[in-house]
Design a protein around this motif. Structure first.
Motif, mmCIF file in Angstrom:
data_model
loop_
_atom_site.group_PDB
_atom_site.id
_atom_site.type_symbol
_atom_site.label_atom_id
_atom_site.label_comp_id
_atom_site.label_asym_id
_atom_site.label_seq_id
_atom_site.Cartn_x
_atom_site.Cartn_y
_atom_site.Cartn_z
ATOM 1 N N GLY A 14 0.796 -1.230 0.000
ATOM 2 C CA GLY A 14 0.000 0.000 0.000
ATOM 3 C C GLY A 14 0.823 1.271 0.000
ATOM 4 O O GLY A 14 2.055 1.237 -0.109
ATOM 5 N N ASP A 18 5.405 0.344 3.404
ATOM 6 C CA ASP A 18 6.095 -0.354 4.491
ATOM 7 C C ASP A 18 6.565 -1.733 4.039
ATOM 8 O O ASP A 18 7.502 -2.281 4.587
ATOM 9 C CB ASP A 18 5.178 -0.476 5.716
ATOM 10 N N ASN A 21 2.314 -7.485 1.761
ATOM 11 C CA ASN A 21 1.454 -8.421 2.480
ATOM 12 C C ASN A 21 0.983 -9.490 1.506
ATOM 13 O O ASN A 21 0.525 -9.165 0.409
ATOM 14 C CB ASN A 21 0.219 -7.708 3.043
HETATM 15 MG MG MG Z 1 1.495 -2.010 3.881
#
Ligand code: MG
Ligand code: ADP
Length: 402
Positions: A14, A18, A21
């Motif tokens: 996203g 970070d 997933n």
């Molecule tokens: Mg993320």
């Protein structure tokens, strides 16, 4: 024949940048056999794993997103590099949970998203770009890959976002309870599902910053990539004036449907937010950024709950179901709980429904890939503004089979 169903790996990275997933989801298996099933057994959640980007990769991704001028060669390389990282993440997840996937749904890393048309070289265009080369993933993982989900919705007149409401509606609709499904990623977005709603009654839009501003001020002031557990924010005091000023941001006042990204709450916004905080203690600034997320979410909820559609009717909402990395920020969660409590909305977590908060968006792209594979549409026109429901994405086939 053994009924193993179809196993799809959903891959999400996203706007927080970070990391990656990956969720493994099984579709279409015999309902009784599913150990933990979602949506009344239509699919089964098999596992989820998270792979943080190496520090230098995160920096490269963030600077590609924020850049006004970027090197084409570097962007092209980044596309292939991310393809490699997504492949590694999928194969590591398959090993970890001992499942082989039959299909991958890979969202990619959004470098730019502009859901509303603007004039460019005398034509009105919308634009979006999710990078991470699907051909690499197909070749490395050895199964077909669905990617590039957003353009088809935009070609049908939609904003290309949000796409996750399709999953939210499937999982969380309830005959008697009005529910707000709230994801707090880099940007925060909600899906409002009135009790007993049909798909075209679902309202979904971005509420404003999620972790993006919190992350940025924490990085600038404390040299940490995020405020773990919200502990820094817990030790600070709210700067009312900075919060009030930030709440006047044009995006927050705009009527939904609307989508946001780094274009709205990226570097420029953070610079002016820091400026409006003046010389206050650093922890106060992190707290105020956290309050901005909580306040903008509550404002959006109030708007949805009082919105009038046709004949003025108020839709009661009873629960908010929280997901995304922000669900792990305890200070943010308690701010939300306090604000929502005062309007009679109970806070719950997607984990309570068998879906780990961090896995939800990855599961959504497994579901969307599965629908595309079966040539079924999976955008919700009421959420994206598209003229019709369309089949999303592009399919890449592997050159060999395992
Ligand atoms: Mg993320
Ligand atoms: N333990 C934690 N405490 C506080 N914040 C967290 C924690 N874990 C994750 N986060 C926040 O969640 C963000 C990632 O959320 P995620 O849902 O992956 O967002 P995105 O979809 O934008 O990548 C991190 O950047 C961080 O701000």
């Amino acid at each position: 024949m053994k009924d193993r169903g179809m196993i799809v790996a959903g891959v999400m990275s996203g706007t927080s940048a970070d990391g990656i997933n990956v969720a493994l989801v099984r579709f279409g298996q015999n309902r009784r056999k599913a150990k933990m099933s979602l949506a009344g057994g239509a699919f089964e959640f098999l596992g989820h794993a998270e792979y943080p980007y190496p520090t230098k990769t995160r920096k490269a991704v963030l600077s590609a997103m924020n850049a006004s001028a970027a090197s084409v060669a570097e962007l092209a390389r980044l596309n292939f590099l991310l393809g490699e990282l997504y492949s590694d993440a999928v194969t590591a997840t398959e090993r970890r949970f001992q499942f082989k996937s039959d299909l991958v749904g890979c969202h990619g890393q959004t470098l730019y998203h502009q859901g509303e048309p603007t004039t460019f070289l005398s034509r009105r265009v919308t634009a979006t770009w999710q990078t991470g080369e699907a051909a690499i993933v197909a070749a490395q993982v050895g199964v077909p890959v669905v990617s590039d989900f957003r353009p088809a919705d935009m070609a049908a007149g939609g904003q290309g976002a949000p796409l996750v409401p399709f999953l939210d509606y499937m999982l969380f609709r309830d005959r008697y309870l009005g529910r707000i499904v709230q994801n707090i990623g880099g940007i925060a977005n909600l899906t409002a599902i009135p009790a007993g709603a049909a798909a075209d009654e679902v309202i979904a839009f971005d509420t404003g910053p999620g972790n993006m501003v919190i992350d940025a001020v924490t990085q600038t002031l404390f040299h940490k990539s995020f405020d773990r557990g919200g502990s820094i924010a817990a030790s600070g005091m709210l700067i009312e004036s900075a919060l009030a000023r930030a709440m006047r941001h044009n995006f927050l006042r705009k009527k939904p449907p609307k989508t946001a990204g780094r274009e709205e709450f990226g570097r420029e916004f953070v610079e002016s937010f820091l400026q409006s905080c003046g010389k206050r203690p650093k922890a106060d600034i992190v707290r105020s950024a956290t309050a901005l997320t909580a306040k903008s979410i509550t404002a959006a909820v109030l708007r949805v709950a009082t919105e009038t559609k046709g004949a003025a009717k108020r839709k009661p909402f009873h629960e908010m179901i929280l997901s995304g990395g922000g669900a792990k920020n305890s200070t943010l969660v308690s701010m939300l709980r306090a604000e929502l409590g005062s309007i009679g909305i109970r806070l719950r977590f997607s984990d309570e429904f068998g879906l780990p908060a961090a896995a939800k968006e990855a599961v959504a792209f497994a579901l969307l890939a599965h629908e595309t594979w079966h040539r079924r549409p999976s955008n919700l026109p009421s959420a994206t503004g598209a003229r019709r429901a369309v089949v999303l994405g592009k399919i890449c086939y592997p050159q060999f089979s395992r």
